[in-house]
Design a protein around this motif. Structure first.
Motif, mmCIF file in Angstrom:
data_model
loop_
_atom_site.group_PDB
_atom_site.id
_atom_site.type_symbol
_atom_site.label_atom_id
_atom_site.label_comp_id
_atom_site.label_asym_id
_atom_site.label_seq_id
_atom_site.Cartn_x
_atom_site.Cartn_y
_atom_site.Cartn_z
ATOM 1 N N TYR A 73 0.872 -1.172 0.000
ATOM 2 C CA TYR A 73 0.000 0.000 0.000
ATOM 3 C C TYR A 73 0.912 1.226 0.000
ATOM 4 O O TYR A 73 1.616 1.486 0.983
ATOM 5 N N HIS A 74 0.914 1.982 -1.082
ATOM 6 C CA HIS A 74 1.805 3.143 -1.150
ATOM 7 C C HIS A 74 1.298 4.079 -2.246
ATOM 8 O O HIS A 74 0.809 3.616 -3.281
ATOM 9 N N PRO A 75 1.440 5.412 -2.050
ATOM 10 C CA PRO A 75 0.955 6.342 -3.081
ATOM 11 C C PRO A 75 1.669 6.185 -4.420
ATOM 12 O O PRO A 75 1.102 6.532 -5.469
ATOM 13 N N ASP A 76 2.917 5.675 -4.413
ATOM 14 C CA ASP A 76 3.676 5.555 -5.680
ATOM 15 C C ASP A 76 3.415 4.250 -6.428
ATOM 16 O O ASP A 76 4.020 4.018 -7.476
ATOM 17 N N VAL A 77 2.565 3.379 -5.891
ATOM 18 C CA VAL A 77 2.315 2.098 -6.560
ATOM 19 C C VAL A 77 1.746 2.352 -7.954
ATOM 20 O O VAL A 77 0.804 3.122 -8.118
ATOM 21 N N ASP A 78 2.372 1.755 -8.969
ATOM 22 C CA ASP A 78 1.794 1.799 -10.322
ATOM 23 C C ASP A 78 2.120 0.490 -11.037
ATOM 24 O O ASP A 78 2.828 -0.372 -10.500
ATOM 25 N N LEU A 79 1.583 0.360 -12.251
ATOM 26 C CA LEU A 79 1.711 -0.892 -12.989
ATOM 27 C C LEU A 79 3.183 -1.272 -13.189
ATOM 28 O O LEU A 79 3.573 -2.429 -12.996
ATOM 29 N N ASP A 80 3.988 -0.294 -13.525
ATOM 30 C CA ASP A 80 5.404 -0.556 -13.794
ATOM 31 C C ASP A 80 6.107 -1.096 -12.551
ATOM 32 O O ASP A 80 6.830 -2.092 -12.607
ATOM 33 N N GLU A 81 5.853 -0.448 -11.408
ATOM 34 C CA GLU A 81 6.515 -0.888 -10.175
ATOM 35 C C GLU A 81 6.072 -2.306 -9.805
ATOM 36 O O GLU A 81 6.895 -3.169 -9.475
ATOM 37 N N VAL A 82 4.766 -2.560 -9.865
ATOM 38 C CA VAL A 82 4.265 -3.879 -9.459
ATOM 39 C C VAL A 82 4.778 -4.957 -10.426
ATOM 40 O O VAL A 82 5.136 -6.064 -10.013
ATOM 41 N N ARG A 83 4.858 -4.606 -11.695
ATOM 42 C CA ARG A 83 5.357 -5.551 -12.704
ATOM 43 C C ARG A 83 6.811 -5.946 -12.386
ATOM 44 O O ARG A 83 7.177 -7.122 -12.442
ATOM 45 N N SER A 84 7.600 -4.956 -12.044
ATOM 46 C CA SER A 84 9.003 -5.232 -11.738
ATOM 47 C C SER A 84 9.123 -6.071 -10.459
ATOM 48 O O SER A 84 9.907 -7.019 -10.378
ATOM 49 N N LEU A 85 8.303 -5.750 -9.451
ATOM 50 C CA LEU A 85 8.360 -6.489 -8.187
ATOM 51 C C LEU A 85 7.862 -7.930 -8.364
ATOM 52 O O LEU A 85 8.367 -8.856 -7.730
ATOM 53 N N ALA A 86 6.868 -8.125 -9.257
ATOM 54 C CA ALA A 86 6.357 -9.473 -9.516
ATOM 55 C C ALA A 86 7.450 -10.331 -10.148
ATOM 56 O O ALA A 86 7.651 -11.497 -9.771
ATOM 57 N N SER A 87 8.178 -9.737 -11.071
ATOM 58 C CA SER A 87 9.271 -10.465 -11.715
ATOM 59 C C SER A 87 10.337 -10.827 -10.678
ATOM 60 O O SER A 87 10.792 -11.973 -10.615
ATOM 61 N N LEU A 88 10.697 -9.864 -9.834
ATOM 62 C CA LEU A 88 11.712 -10.146 -8.802
ATOM 63 C C LEU A 88 11.305 -11.353 -7.949
ATOM 64 O O LEU A 88 12.154 -12.151 -7.543
ATOM 65 N N MET A 89 10.002 -11.487 -7.680
ATOM 66 C CA MET A 89 9.538 -12.620 -6.856
ATOM 67 C C MET A 89 9.801 -13.958 -7.536
ATOM 68 O O MET A 89 10.126 -14.947 -6.878
ATOM 69 N N THR A 90 9.640 -13.998 -8.862
ATOM 70 C CA THR A 90 9.904 -15.249 -9.587
ATOM 71 C C THR A 90 11.346 -15.703 -9.347
ATOM 72 O O THR A 90 11.619 -16.882 -9.082
ATOM 73 N N TRP A 91 12.267 -14.732 -9.411
ATOM 74 C CA TRP A 91 13.694 -15.078 -9.279
ATOM 75 C C TRP A 91 14.050 -15.333 -7.824
ATOM 76 O O TRP A 91 14.882 -16.182 -7.517
ATOM 77 N N LYS A 92 13.381 -14.611 -6.930
ATOM 78 C CA LYS A 92 13.667 -14.772 -5.489
ATOM 79 C C LYS A 92 13.274 -16.163 -5.000
ATOM 80 O O LYS A 92 14.037 -16.833 -4.308
ATOM 81 N N THR A 93 12.067 -16.607 -5.367
ATOM 82 C CA THR A 93 11.620 -17.933 -4.907
ATOM 83 C C THR A 93 12.521 -19.017 -5.499
ATOM 84 O O THR A 93 12.752 -20.052 -4.875
ATOM 85 N N ALA A 94 13.048 -18.750 -6.699
ATOM 86 C CA ALA A 94 13.951 -19.730 -7.319
ATOM 87 C C ALA A 94 15.303 -19.766 -6.600
ATOM 88 O O ALA A 94 15.870 -20.843 -6.391
ATOM 89 N N VAL A 95 15.811 -18.585 -6.205
ATOM 90 C CA VAL A 95 17.126 -18.533 -5.534
ATOM 91 C C VAL A 95 17.106 -19.339 -4.239
ATOM 92 O O VAL A 95 18.026 -20.102 -3.956
ATOM 93 N N VAL A 96 16.054 -19.180 -3.443
ATOM 94 C CA VAL A 96 16.013 -19.927 -2.179
ATOM 95 C C VAL A 96 15.346 -21.297 -2.358
ATOM 96 O O VAL A 96 15.190 -22.044 -1.393
ATOM 97 N N ASN A 97 14.969 -21.587 -3.589
ATOM 98 C CA ASN A 97 14.458 -22.916 -3.939
ATOM 99 C C ASN A 97 13.214 -23.309 -3.151
ATOM 100 O O ASN A 97 13.113 -24.431 -2.645
ATOM 101 N N VAL A 98 12.258 -22.368 -3.017
ATOM 102 C CA VAL A 98 10.953 -22.726 -2.455
ATOM 103 C C VAL A 98 9.994 -22.921 -3.640
ATOM 104 O O VAL A 98 10.148 -22.254 -4.670
ATOM 105 N N PRO A 99 9.022 -23.843 -3.511
ATOM 106 C CA PRO A 99 8.228 -24.244 -4.687
ATOM 107 C C PRO A 99 7.118 -23.267 -5.055
ATOM 108 O O PRO A 99 5.940 -23.607 -5.042
ATOM 109 N N PHE A 100 7.509 -22.039 -5.359
ATOM 110 C CA PHE A 100 6.561 -20.995 -5.736
ATOM 111 C C PHE A 100 7.040 -20.284 -6.989
ATOM 112 O O PHE A 100 8.234 -20.328 -7.317
ATOM 113 N N GLY A 101 6.098 -19.581 -7.634
ATOM 114 C CA GLY A 101 6.447 -18.678 -8.715
ATOM 115 C C GLY A 101 6.505 -17.261 -8.169
ATOM 116 O O GLY A 101 6.768 -17.056 -6.979
#
Ligand code: NAD
Length: 412
Positions: A73-101
């Motif tokens: 929840y933040h005033p600066d939240v926009d599509l671009d920011e959320v898109r970038s953060l969603a992508s980071l999650m894909t790589w983060k879950t892979a780095v620690v090898n938990v079974p998520f996207g």
């Protein structure tokens, strides 16, 4: 040229793709989010007026498991920011090898301007708007900036009203409501394990190491507290209102008391005031940006005096700053590893919800340590194999894991 948030993330991915010589059609597949949802959230405000907010949920990749990622929840939240953060999650879950996207959500709102009842209505309405796309085996949100266990409790309750008891639909819930012991401290604790492993690889110890920490919320305050307990010297901390500095090290438990009592670290007795810009260039060993993204830029990266940057926040270093830091032999411990403790314990919470069984806190913390140490070992191996920076190696490791899962599942 200034890159937007998604381009910044894609820049780091591109470096990994180049090292691995990933073919173009696979690159497109790995870069493109699977689904992007934008919703309007209309709620009645306490004074009877209509509040109108925009929310997003972006599901980036689920080849390794259900989509997973926080809600901001933040005033600066926009599509671009959320898109970038969603992508980071894909790589983060892979780095620690938990079974998520990877996924992320957000609402463009300044929560400090809403009452508790308004925040609850906003959260419940948002759940209604995205309910068909989430679920314990589909997409599992969690806390992020300005969202906490209370918000997750409303989330769980609203979803369960529609689909029946489903605690696994969201993680970071209160411990009394199917949350996991140790989740609150998990991201800060994970950061601590990450820097401990990185220092140990160079024959150094946490004890006596000097830190400067931007952000004193969930990540920053837990990191500072746990590091202080183990003998690390926290020279500076800050929050949105400003920062404090003491060259001999701050008494973190007392800073926490002060912040609780006054609402900020500012004016802590026995420390001098510094700004949120100055905190990034404090003379210290480890700089920990643990508040916002894009705070280290081409304009201040040359002035960073730390030897290591531990990315507690998501995306705190721009592509240009990363190059400048690397050229000066400053080691960036990237967000997709450094702050992965949160999603790791979210995985443990989800596992406990699925098993209908509670783990003791000691088990949570010790399993978190195993995952962070294991990930560090894999990153160090990848650094040696490809003779590259820690950030590049971490992305290479993540891309290899996601790419393998994508290929095994096939496109047919
Ligand atoms: P939080 O809301 O608990 O705390 C944020 C902190 O940053 C607060 O101290 C706030 O005062 C400060 N802040 C806000 N605006 C600022 C500004 N303009 N300048 C300086 N400080 C400012 O958030 P959090 O959960 O601690 O998250 C911090 C970062 O860590 C975010 O980038 C988030 O995405 C990332 N992160 C959080 C988790 C988690 O489990 N909470 C997990 C992974 C990554």
């Amino acid at each position: 040229m200034t890159l937007n948030a998604t381009e910044q993330t894609n820049h780091f991915l591109q470096q990994g793709f180049d090292i691995l010589k990933i073919p173009p059609r696979h690159k497109t597949l790995l870069l493109t989010p699977a689904r992007e949802l934008r919703v309007e959230i209309a709620i009645e405000m306490d004074d009877g007026s209509l509040g109108n907010y925009i929310g997003y949920r972006i599901q980036h990749d689920n080849s390794r498991g259900p989509y997973k990622g926080g809600l901001r929840y933040h005033p600066d939240v926009d599509l671009d920011e959320v898109r970038s953060l969603a992508s980071l999650m894909t790589w983060k879950t892979a780095v620690v090898n938990v079974p998520f996207g990877g996924a992320k959500g957000g609402i463009q709102v300044d929560p400090s301007k809403l009452s508790r009842r308004e925040l609850e209505r906003l959260t419940r309405r948002f759940v209604d708007q995205i309910a068909e796309l989430i679920g314990p085996d589909t997409d599992i949100p969690a806390p992020d900036m300005n969202t906490n266990a209370a918000v997750m409790a409303w989330f769980f309750d609203q979803y369960s009203r529609r689909y029946g008891f489903a605690p696994g639909v969201v993680t970071g819930k209160p411990v009394e409501l199917h949350g996991s012991l140790g989740r609150d401290a998990a991201t800060g604790r994970g950061c601590l394990f990450a820097i401990r492993e990185v220092l140990a690889r160079e024959g150094k110890k946490l004890e006596g190491t000097r830190f400067s920490v931007q952000g004193f919320g969930n990540v920053g305050s837990w990191f500072a507290r746990l590091t202080h307990e183990l003998g690390g010297r926290i020279l500076a901390v800050s929050d949105v209102k400003g920062g404090i500095f003491n060259g001999d090290g701050l008494d973190i438990p007392r800073v926490m008391e002060h912040a609780r009592a006054t609402g900020s670290v500012v004016d802590f007795p026995g420390a001098r005031a510094i700004s949120n810009d100055e905190i990034l260039t404090v003379d210290c060993d480890v700089l920990v940006p643990a508040a916002l993204g894009h705070v280290l830029t081409k304009d201040n990266a040359r002035d960073v005096k730390a030897r290591w940057v531990l990315e507690g926040a998501n995306g705190p270093t721009t592509a240009e700053a990363d190059e400048l830091l690397e050229s000066r032999n400053v080691v960036c411990i990237p967000d997709i590893y450094a702050n992965a403790g949160g999603v790791t314990v979210s995985y443990f919470e989800w596992t406990q919800n699925t098993q209908k069984y509670r783990w003791p806190e000691q088990q949570v913390n010790s399993k978190l340590e195993d995952y962070m140490v294991d990930a560090h070992r894999s990153i160090a191996r990848t650094m040696e194999e490809h003779r590259c920076s820690m950030r590049k190696a971490t992305f290479v490791l993540a891309i290899q894991r996601v790419q393998a899962a994508t290929e095994m599942r096939g496109l047919g």
